[in-house]
Design a protein around this motif. Sequence first.
Motif, mmCIF file in Angstrom:
data_model
loop_
_atom_site.group_PDB
_atom_site.id
_atom_site.type_symbol
_atom_site.label_atom_id
_atom_site.label_comp_id
_atom_site.label_asym_id
_atom_site.label_seq_id
_atom_site.Cartn_x
_atom_site.Cartn_y
_atom_site.Cartn_z
ATOM 1 N N SER A 185 0.858 -1.186 0.000
ATOM 2 C CA SER A 185 0.000 0.000 0.000
ATOM 3 C C SER A 185 0.895 1.237 0.000
ATOM 4 O O SER A 185 0.791 2.096 -0.873
ATOM 5 C CB SER A 185 -0.928 -0.010 1.210
ATOM 6 O OG SER A 185 -1.714 1.152 1.261
ATOM 7 N N GLN A 186 1.803 1.287 0.966
ATOM 8 C CA GLN A 186 2.849 2.310 1.005
ATOM 9 C C GLN A 186 4.002 1.750 1.820
ATOM 10 O O GLN A 186 3.827 0.846 2.646
ATOM 11 C CB GLN A 186 2.367 3.617 1.653
ATOM 12 C CG GLN A 186 1.299 4.370 0.898
ATOM 13 C CD GLN A 186 1.792 4.982 -0.403
ATOM 14 O OE1 GLN A 186 2.992 5.154 -0.610
ATOM 15 N NE2 GLN A 186 0.859 5.312 -1.295
ATOM 16 N N ALA A 225 -1.628 7.891 1.929
ATOM 17 C CA ALA A 225 -1.916 8.148 0.518
ATOM 18 C C ALA A 225 -1.718 9.640 0.294
ATOM 19 O O ALA A 225 -1.511 10.400 1.247
ATOM 20 C CB ALA A 225 -3.340 7.722 0.164
ATOM 21 N N LYS A 226 -1.791 10.077 -0.946
ATOM 22 C CA LYS A 226 -1.580 11.488 -1.243
ATOM 23 C C LYS A 226 -2.490 12.361 -0.370
ATOM 24 O O LYS A 226 -3.704 12.208 -0.381
ATOM 25 C CB LYS A 226 -1.860 11.763 -2.714
ATOM 26 C CG LYS A 226 -1.563 13.199 -3.127
ATOM 27 C CD LYS A 226 -1.794 13.406 -4.610
ATOM 28 C CE LYS A 226 -1.501 14.851 -5.006
ATOM 29 N NZ LYS A 226 -1.721 15.069 -6.462
ATOM 30 N N PRO A 254 -7.992 -0.080 -1.846
ATOM 31 C CA PRO A 254 -7.308 1.119 -2.351
ATOM 32 C C PRO A 254 -8.163 2.389 -2.327
ATOM 33 O O PRO A 254 -7.664 3.467 -1.997
ATOM 34 C CB PRO A 254 -6.912 0.725 -3.773
ATOM 35 C CG PRO A 254 -6.767 -0.765 -3.719
ATOM 36 C CD PRO A 254 -7.824 -1.232 -2.768
ATOM 37 N N ARG A 268 -7.355 5.874 -0.078
ATOM 38 C CA ARG A 268 -7.212 7.213 -0.647
ATOM 39 C C ARG A 268 -8.160 8.222 -0.009
ATOM 40 O O ARG A 268 -7.839 9.410 0.071
ATOM 41 C CB ARG A 268 -7.469 7.172 -2.155
ATOM 42 C CG ARG A 268 -6.361 6.538 -2.966
ATOM 43 C CD ARG A 268 -6.526 6.813 -4.451
ATOM 44 N NE ARG A 268 -7.765 6.249 -4.985
ATOM 45 C CZ ARG A 268 -7.853 5.016 -5.501
ATOM 46 N NH1 ARG A 268 -6.785 4.237 -5.535
ATOM 47 N NH2 ARG A 268 -8.999 4.579 -5.973
ATOM 48 N N ALA A 291 4.509 1.763 -4.046
ATOM 49 C CA ALA A 291 3.064 1.600 -3.900
ATOM 50 C C ALA A 291 2.487 0.749 -5.026
ATOM 51 O O ALA A 291 2.843 0.934 -6.190
ATOM 52 C CB ALA A 291 2.388 2.969 -3.870
#
Length: 284
Positions: free
Chosen positions: A92-93, A105-106, A166, A170, A265
């Motif tokens: 995932s990261q 996430a971003k 996912p 996010r 990622a």
Amino acid sequence: MSLVTRLTYALPHRFLSSLARSLAYSKHPRVSRWLIDTVTRKFGVDLTEAANADPRSYESFNTFFTRALRPGARTPDPDPDAILMPADGRISQCGPIRGGEIFQAKGRSFTAAELLASEADARPFDDGVFATVYLSPRDYHRVHMPWTGTLTRTVHVPGRLFSVGPNAVRLVPRLFARNERLVCHFDTDFGPMAVVMVGALLVSGVETVWSGIEIPQYGHKVTEKRFEPGITLERFAEMARFNYGSTVIVLLPRGVATLDASLQAESPVQLGQRLATRAAPVTG
């Protein structure tokens, strides 16, 4: 935010997960076969790697879902300095823990203290590294040790049961620090290591090799168990398992390891491959 994600805030998470658990543990042939056939078809489950490749021989969906792999299907990286990937799935990261924060996430992150439910427990991981591995319904659902360690404590942290797919990662702020989870603290030859088993919507439970079922019962307060003497588990040994898809997060202290450069990622990963490389111990 999408309508589906908005709805997840209002859903009765624990009720739905308890219902899913009842179905998963049902030994009624029609129920178990329908669930097994549906998941196998929808997610492309590869049964050739299973110790038991006959989907009709499993007495319940849960026994199918937590199936063992055949011997040799996964092997640990032969480099003795390789810290291992704990599970099959996707990254995932992964990366550094900067200022105590873990990237989700971003535009989204959470703190190690929130994840571990303790400022003191998070402190040794300041400027360390993390890896978040997402297990989809098609994956092998047992989690193994990244490195040899002695279990000293577990901390059961209550919370929600959002999806950890996912889209949710996010869109849902601080997702992994909000979901119900089991934090496993290990002492190793390089210092502390934390392995966090994160629950998710429709996850029927988390089980460990040392205590059996840990979630459910779903908690309402932080609960700590201490192990004296500790329980030592070898590198690559099984430590826990999920029912249905979820996420495992590994935290390592500063200066003890370098994450493998190939990881990014959404990278597909397998149990036993190199997660990180152990730094040479400081002598003198």
